[in-house]
Design an enzyme around this catalytic site. Structure first.
Site, PDB file in Angstrom:
ATOM      1  N   TYR A 142     -43.046  22.649  -9.092  1.00 17.33           N
ATOM      2  CA  TYR A 142     -41.623  23.498  -8.561  1.00 17.33           C
ATOM      3  C   TYR A 142     -40.462  22.330  -7.239  1.00 17.33           C
ATOM      4  O   TYR A 142     -39.078  22.569  -7.820  1.00 17.33           O
ATOM      5  CB  TYR A 142     -42.192  24.309  -7.653  1.00 17.33           C
ATOM      6  CG  TYR A 142     -42.564  25.379  -8.473  1.00 17.33           C
ATOM      7  CD1 TYR A 142     -43.141  24.757  -9.360  1.00 17.33           C
ATOM      8  CD2 TYR A 142     -43.369  26.148  -7.841  1.00 17.33           C
ATOM      9  CE1 TYR A 142     -44.202  25.758 -10.286  1.00 17.33           C
ATOM     10  CE2 TYR A 142     -44.165  27.512  -8.395  1.00 17.33           C
ATOM     11  CZ  TYR A 142     -44.773  27.180 -10.442  1.00 17.33           C
ATOM     12  OH  TYR A 142     -45.512  27.467 -10.782  1.00 17.33           O
ATOM     13  N   LYS A 191     -57.399  19.625 -10.465  1.00 22.17           N
ATOM     14  CA  LYS A 191     -57.328  19.639 -11.731  1.00 22.17           C
ATOM     15  C   LYS A 191     -58.252  18.242 -12.166  1.00 22.17           C
ATOM     16  O   LYS A 191     -57.006  17.367 -12.375  1.00 22.17           O
ATOM     17  CB  LYS A 191     -56.241  19.908 -12.530  1.00 22.17           C
ATOM     18  CG  LYS A 191     -56.003  19.685 -14.507  1.00 22.17           C
ATOM     19  CD  LYS A 191     -57.741  21.219 -15.068  1.00 22.17           C
ATOM     20  CE  LYS A 191     -57.413  20.743 -16.260  1.00 22.17           C
ATOM     21  NZ  LYS A 191     -58.356  21.400 -17.006  1.00 22.17           N
ATOM     22  N   ASP A 223     -58.761  26.107 -13.823  1.00 19.41           N
ATOM     23  CA  ASP A 223     -58.894  26.250 -15.233  1.00 19.41           C
ATOM     24  C   ASP A 223     -60.295  27.412 -15.048  1.00 19.41           C
ATOM     25  O   ASP A 223     -60.367  28.490 -15.489  1.00 19.41           O
ATOM     26  CB  ASP A 223     -58.925  25.706 -16.396  1.00 19.41           C
ATOM     27  CG  ASP A 223     -59.868  24.797 -16.497  1.00 19.41           C
ATOM     28  OD1 ASP A 223     -60.402  23.906 -14.871  1.00 19.41           O
ATOM     29  OD2 ASP A 223     -60.628  23.940 -17.379  1.00 19.41           O
ATOM     30  N   ASP A 247     -49.287  29.900  -7.478  1.00 20.07           N
ATOM     31  CA  ASP A 247     -48.759  30.542  -8.064  1.00 20.07           C
ATOM     32  C   ASP A 247     -49.229  31.830  -9.099  1.00 20.07           C
ATOM     33  O   ASP A 247     -48.950  32.791  -8.994  1.00 20.07           O
ATOM     34  CB  ASP A 247     -46.858  29.692  -8.699  1.00 20.07           C
ATOM     35  CG  ASP A 247     -45.761  31.060  -8.351  1.00 20.07           C
ATOM     36  OD1 ASP A 247     -46.249  32.362  -8.718  1.00 20.07           O
ATOM     37  OD2 ASP A 247     -45.039  30.263  -9.602  1.00 20.07           O
ATOM     38  N   ASP A 251     -51.176  35.875  -8.849  1.00 21.05           N
ATOM     39  CA  ASP A 251     -51.104  36.572  -9.753  1.00 21.05           C
ATOM     40  C   ASP A 251     -51.991  37.540 -10.351  1.00 21.05           C
ATOM     41  O   ASP A 251     -52.114  38.660 -10.201  1.00 21.05           O
ATOM     42  CB  ASP A 251     -49.809  36.398 -10.918  1.00 21.05           C
ATOM     43  CG  ASP A 251     -48.116  37.046  -9.915  1.00 21.05           C
ATOM     44  OD1 ASP A 251     -48.399  36.146  -9.275  1.00 21.05           O
ATOM     45  OD2 ASP A 251     -47.759  36.828 -11.295  1.00 21.05           O
TER      46      ASP A 251
END
Ligand code: NAD
Length: 358
Positions: A142, A191, A223, A247, A251
């Protein structure tokens, strides 16, 4: 105690939910003999309309001059097509960077009264959902450079993901410290089968583990983590992860606890000045209808009292008032799952919680 609080009402439902949090803070001030003063800060779409900038420097300075910042939410369809650097979310990213709040803590905890609002099967919910996601907030993709160029007759877009060992180490320490105060289990999510930044992440986490022999560190690919959060959330105590993974996972984690409207978050760095906000966005679909759930914002105000102002009793009082209000059967539309409950709007929910502060 006297405290200066910067209020960013923002866009969409932001102003509605902030009013309810202020109502609760004012009641805390009355009951516990504190004085909270508020300074309004323009940020997001409303700041673009008013100043042509999602966070003008003068507005940012107000935040930096405060003891802490309480934010509603920013953004909305009206500003979807403005150019990248002028988007409402850029104001938020600039604020996080200027406040140097590199650690975002999001609890994923189910309120027993809302268990039926969880989309998970009852047998999974009964095992308990109570974990925290510690998300790195000022680095990663980001904050890397973003560009779109023409190449071979077509558009090519690029976003750069960078992490230094030191950036990873300081968020890693928050993860270990948080786990140490809880059940002592830290799951580092990355990852590393694909990304160099994740391989460095994993290496630094394992170096840190030597300093925290009382914490059990485990690794999980992002994942797999996304799957495990819905398969068996009771396995998690503290998750520490980088910005974008955090992020997305937070959620997901909020959804299994019932409603995105009930979850607060805190963002802290090296000082006690923090940025507190609900985890949801500006919910333009329900803005202006008195339908938003203010609980996430009210609990964020509670986190501010606990983590920035050292007001433990007052923070406990807010959490208890929320619990008592849910016990009394009051529900906003997003958490209404039984006909025995009383459906209320945002304003009434705020009043019911404020009136129960003791
Ligand atoms: P959102 O979180 O605003 O809404 C998702 C869904 O959850 C909607 O159906 C909404 O009605 C519901 N919802 C959210 N908060 C609620 C609440 N308190 N009570 C009841 N229901 C609630 O996500 P979105 O629709 O993807 O984004 C809308 C805008 O918000 C976008 O412009 C986005 O960029 C922005 N956004 C801002 C922040 C922030 O300010 N920190 C975070 C996320 C998204």
């Amino acid at each position: 105690m006297e405290k200066k609080i910067a209020l960013i009402r923002g866009d969409g439902i932001g102003p509605e939910i902030i009013v309810q949090a202020v109502k609760v803070l004012d009641q805390v001030a009355r009951v516990y003999g504190h004085s909270f003063s508020y300074t309004d800060v323009d940020m997001g779409g409303n700041a673009i309309d008013k100043w042509g900038d999602p966070l003008p420097q003068a507005e940012l300075e107000k935040c930096l001059a405060s003891d802490s910042v309480l934010l509603g939410a920013v953004g909305g369809p009206k500003w979807n097509d403005v150019p990248g650097p002028m988007r409402p979310e850029k104001g938020l990213l600039r604020l996080r960077a200027a406040m140097e709040v590199y650690s975002n803590n999001r609890p994923a905890k189910i309120w027993p009264q809302l268990a039926s609002a969880s989309p998970l099967k009852p047998e999974l919910v009964e095992k308990g959902i109570d974990f925290i996601i510690v998300r790195e907030l000022t680095g990663g993709i980001y904050f890397g450079s973003h560009s779109t160029r023409q190449e071979g007759g077509q558009a090519v877009a690029e976003d750069i993901l960078t992490y230094s060992a030191e950036e990873i180490r300081r968020i890693g320490r928050i993860g270990f410290e948080t786990a140490r105060k809880r059940k002592g289990r830290l799951c580092s999510v990355e990852k590393s089968n694909v990304l160099d930044s994740s391989r460095l992440w994993k290496k630094v986490m394992h170096e840190l583990a030597g300093e925290y022999p009382d914490v059990v560190l485990s690794d999980m690919l992002v994942d797999n983590c996304a799957m495990q959060i819905v398969r068996d959330p009771s396995q998690f105590d503290v998750i520490v992860t980088e910005n974008m993974f955090g992020d997305i996972l937070s959620d997901e984690a909020s959804m299994i606890t019932g409603s995105i409207g009930t979850i607060p978050s805190s963002s802290l760095g090296a000082t006690t000045r923090g940025l507190y906000e609900p985890i949801h966005g500006s919910a333009p679909d329900i803005a202006g209808q008195d339908a938003a759930n203010p609980i996430g914002t009210i609990l964020a105000a509670g986190m501010m009292l606990r983590f920035s102002f050292d007001m433990e009793r007052e923070a406990d009082a807010i959490e208890q008032a929320v619990s008592d209000t849910l016990d009394a059967g009051f529900r906003t539309a997003d958490i209404l799952s039984s006909t025995d409950c009383v459906k209320v709007g945002c304003t009434r929910m705020g009043e019911e919680i404020a009136n129960r502060i003791q």
